[in-house]
Design a protein around this motif. Structure first.
Motif, short mmCIF file in Angstrom:
data_model
loop_
_atom_site.label_atom_id
_atom_site.label_comp_id
_atom_site.label_asym_id
_atom_site.label_seq_id
_atom_site.Cartn_x
_atom_site.Cartn_y
_atom_site.Cartn_z
N GLY A 95 11.48 8.76 -29.10
CA GLY A 95 12.09 8.79 -28.50
C GLY A 95 11.32 8.48 -26.77
N VAL A 96 11.79 9.14 -26.19
CA VAL A 96 11.58 8.33 -24.98
C VAL A 96 10.01 7.11 -25.03
N GLY A 97 9.80 7.16 -25.88
CA GLY A 97 8.03 6.67 -25.92
C GLY A 97 8.08 5.33 -25.77
N LEU A 98 9.95 4.87 -26.52
CA LEU A 98 10.05 3.48 -26.48
C LEU A 98 9.93 2.96 -24.55
N THR A 99 9.80 3.48 -23.91
CA THR A 99 9.89 2.10 -22.27
C THR A 99 8.73 1.17 -22.65
N PRO A 100 7.71 1.79 -22.98
CA PRO A 100 6.93 0.50 -23.05
C PRO A 100 6.15 -0.18 -23.32
N ALA A 115 0.57 -1.28 0.03
CA ALA A 115 -0.18 0.15 -0.04
C ALA A 115 1.30 1.46 0.10
N GLY A 116 0.69 1.98 -0.60
CA GLY A 116 1.17 3.59 -0.60
C GLY A 116 2.34 3.67 -1.25
N TYR A 117 3.62 3.97 -0.63
CA TYR A 117 4.99 4.35 -1.43
C TYR A 117 5.86 3.12 -1.04
N ARG A 118 6.99 2.65 -1.13
CA ARG A 118 7.42 1.59 -0.71
C ARG A 118 8.87 1.95 -1.02
N ALA A 119 10.08 2.18 -0.40
CA ALA A 119 10.95 2.22 -0.30
C ALA A 119 12.19 1.73 -1.40
N PHE A 120 12.66 1.55 -2.03
CA PHE A 120 13.55 0.82 -3.23
C PHE A 120 15.23 1.93 -3.36
N ARG A 121 16.00 0.44 -3.44
CA ARG A 121 17.12 1.70 -3.27
C ARG A 121 17.51 0.91 -4.87
N VAL A 122 18.29 2.56 -5.49
CA VAL A 122 18.86 1.87 -6.79
C VAL A 122 20.03 1.19 -7.08
N GLU A 123 19.79 0.46 -7.67
CA GLU A 123 21.27 -1.14 -7.69
C GLU A 123 22.02 -0.98 -8.42
N ARG A 124 21.14 -0.45 -9.64
CA ARG A 124 22.30 -0.10 -11.38
C ARG A 124 21.46 1.15 -11.81
N LYS A 125 22.36 2.20 -12.16
CA LYS A 125 21.97 3.17 -12.85
C LYS A 125 23.18 3.54 -13.82
N VAL A 126 22.71 3.31 -15.13
CA VAL A 126 23.23 2.93 -16.65
C VAL A 126 22.58 4.07 -17.62
N GLN A 127 23.28 4.44 -18.30
CA GLN A 127 22.89 5.71 -19.38
C GLN A 127 23.37 5.24 -20.78
N GLU A 128 21.99 5.17 -21.43
CA GLU A 128 21.78 4.37 -22.82
C GLU A 128 21.75 5.01 -23.67
N SER A 129 21.61 7.27 -23.69
CA SER A 129 21.94 7.32 -24.80
C SER A 129 22.30 8.63 -24.25
N ASN A 140 18.72 10.92 -33.94
CA ASN A 140 20.03 9.70 -34.50
C ASN A 140 20.49 9.30 -33.66
N GLY A 141 21.53 8.40 -34.08
CA GLY A 141 22.06 7.92 -33.22
C GLY A 141 22.32 8.19 -31.58
N GLU A 142 22.84 8.91 -31.47
CA GLU A 142 23.28 9.69 -30.39
C GLU A 142 21.77 9.81 -29.57
N TYR A 143 20.71 9.43 -29.51
CA TYR A 143 19.50 10.27 -28.70
C TYR A 143 18.87 8.35 -28.81
N HIS A 144 19.50 7.84 -29.60
CA HIS A 144 18.95 6.28 -29.88
C HIS A 144 19.05 5.43 -28.38
N ALA A 145 18.29 5.45 -27.62
CA ALA A 145 18.32 4.60 -25.98
C ALA A 145 18.07 2.58 -26.06
#
Length: 414
Positions: free
Chosen positions: A276-281, A152-166, A306-311
């Motif tokens: 763009g970032v609409g690729l996530t779902p 219920a509500g909000y639950r604490a989560f830890r950032v396990e990994r942070k990866v730059q995709e573009s 272009n490829g620079e922005y392609h995640a």
């Protein structure tokens, strides 16, 4: 049930709402935040500044008035909004507050035209509509909490990994701080991220699509850094996530929500189109289809500057290579010399190209991206005579309209 008199009065206000709806909702939010500043911790401040939330609420009020005698007509919209409310933590006791300030806004904007009879009718109608939302959301809260791994509500989560995709998109992998299991989700759903950012007066909540398949020991979101543009300020949360959030730090997540989901029971071919970032779902849907070893034909199409922005390009290509029934195609609006051979179409997505790369239009189409991009894709599909019931899309943020021109602005810039 509403009386015939109330229904008649509400319907008589439809033309007025069409003209003054946004003015009413703009005044409503001013009143709401003045009278209840604590609610600033719930609403998206950026959407408020850009007028998106006001326009979305105006459209919802207009639809409610138009179909007040057939509320079942707007039930899909109710469920969509209810998902967002559950994800944000909207509670039943907040509905009377909203109703009071909405009626006050109607009275102030319409002046003498807002007679006691009209205000009384709207008060009665709001009560009925609010009870529908409260009932639907109560079921959603119960389901979110009682499912395996739910809460219920909000639950604490830890950032396990942070990866730059573009150059503008970074993925964050979250695991629960308590070490427990996590709830499954439907491909296409999102989570709310709640953060208290140093120097910011209010808590910020943002909703981000989950960008991997369910069944993993983590949740992944892939966030675009929203930098300052002439038309909008920088995104407070996205910039903080990119610049300040480090692996090992903790933030708070809601249980997954959302009604833009992949139908796994359907056996027809699937076409996933993103900008763009609409690729996530879309990536979540693709990964799920491949992981479940479906026999369905899958076509993944992504448009970027272009490829620079392609995640997530390499991840998608690897996923597609795992099954003979899947294919991926890239469209770059402004490719660089480094992109030679890395994309399939230069310029903008057009109908002849779609007809070339999509094996069969008797498919289910899902798409997501900037609103002009989605309007463009929607127009192309309708022009191709794809039935509307086979077309599904998701707005990032408040619901809008795809009924707009879709020329070259349709290509995502990031």
């Amino acid at each position: 049930m509403l009386s015939e008199k109330t229904i008649s009065i509400i319907k008589s206000t439809v033309p007025v709402l069409e003209v003054h709806g946004v003015a009413i909702t703009k005044r409503f939010y001013q009143l709401l935040f003045t009278n209840h500043p604590e609610l600033m911790n719930v609403f998206n401040h950026a959407n408020q500044r850009q007028g998106k939330q006001q326009a979305a609420l105006a459209n919802a009020v207009y639809a409610a008035a138009q179909y007040i005698d057939k509320l079942e007509t707007i039930l899909p919209a109710v469920k969509q909004i209810a998902h967002k409310h559950r994800s944000l933590g909207i509670t039943a006791d907040q509905y009377p507050i909203v109703g009071q300030n909405l009626l006050q806004a109607i009275k102030e904007v319409l002046g003498d035209a807002a007679t006691d009879e009209i205000l009384d009718a709207w008060a009665e109608a709001y009560g009925v509509i609010a009870s529908v939302f409260i009932s639907v959301e109560a079921e959603m809260y119960q389901e979110a909490e009682q499912q395996q791994g739910g809460w219920a509500g909000y639950r604490a989560f830890r950032v396990e990994r942070k990866v730059q995709e573009s150059s503008v998109i970074t993925s964050f992998y979250f695991v629960p701080q308590d070490g427990g299991s996590i709830a499954s989700f439907k491909p296409g759903q999102y989570v709310s991220v709640k953060m208290d950012i140093p120097g910011e007066k209010n808590t910020h909540i943002r909703q981000y699509s989950l960008s991997d398949a369910p069944g993993k020991p983590y949740y992944r979101i892939s966030v675009k850094r929203e930098d300052t543009l002439p038309s909008k300020p920088a995104g407070v949360v996205s910039v903080y996530l990119h610049e300040q959030m480090k692996e090992g730090e903790v933030l708070w997540l809601s249980a997954p929500a959302g009604d833009f989901t992949l139908d796994l029971e359907d056996i027809r071919p699937v076409v996933l189109i993103s900008g763009g970032v609409g690729l996530t779902p879309m990536v979540s849907m693709l990964n799920t289809l491949v992981d479940t070893k479906t026999d369905r034909q899958v076509t993944f199409i992504h448009a970027a500057q272009n490829g620079e922005y392609h995640a997530l390009k390499q991840q998608v290509e690897e996923k597609v290579s795992q099954t003979s029934g899947a294919a991926a195609h890239w469209c770059y609006s402004n490719p660089t010399v480094l992109d030679t051979g890395a994309f399939h179409k230069e310029g903008y997505i057009d109908l002849p190209w779609l007809q070339k790369v999509i094996p069969n239009k008797d498919a289910v189409f899902y798409f997501c991206g900037p609103v002009p991009f989605m309007a463009h894709i929607n127009r192309l599909l309708l022009e191709w005579n794809v039935p509307a019931e086979q077309i599904h899309y998701e707005f990032f943020g408040p619901s809008g309209s795809l009924d707009q021109p879709s020329e070259q602005a349709a290509v995502p810039q990031q």
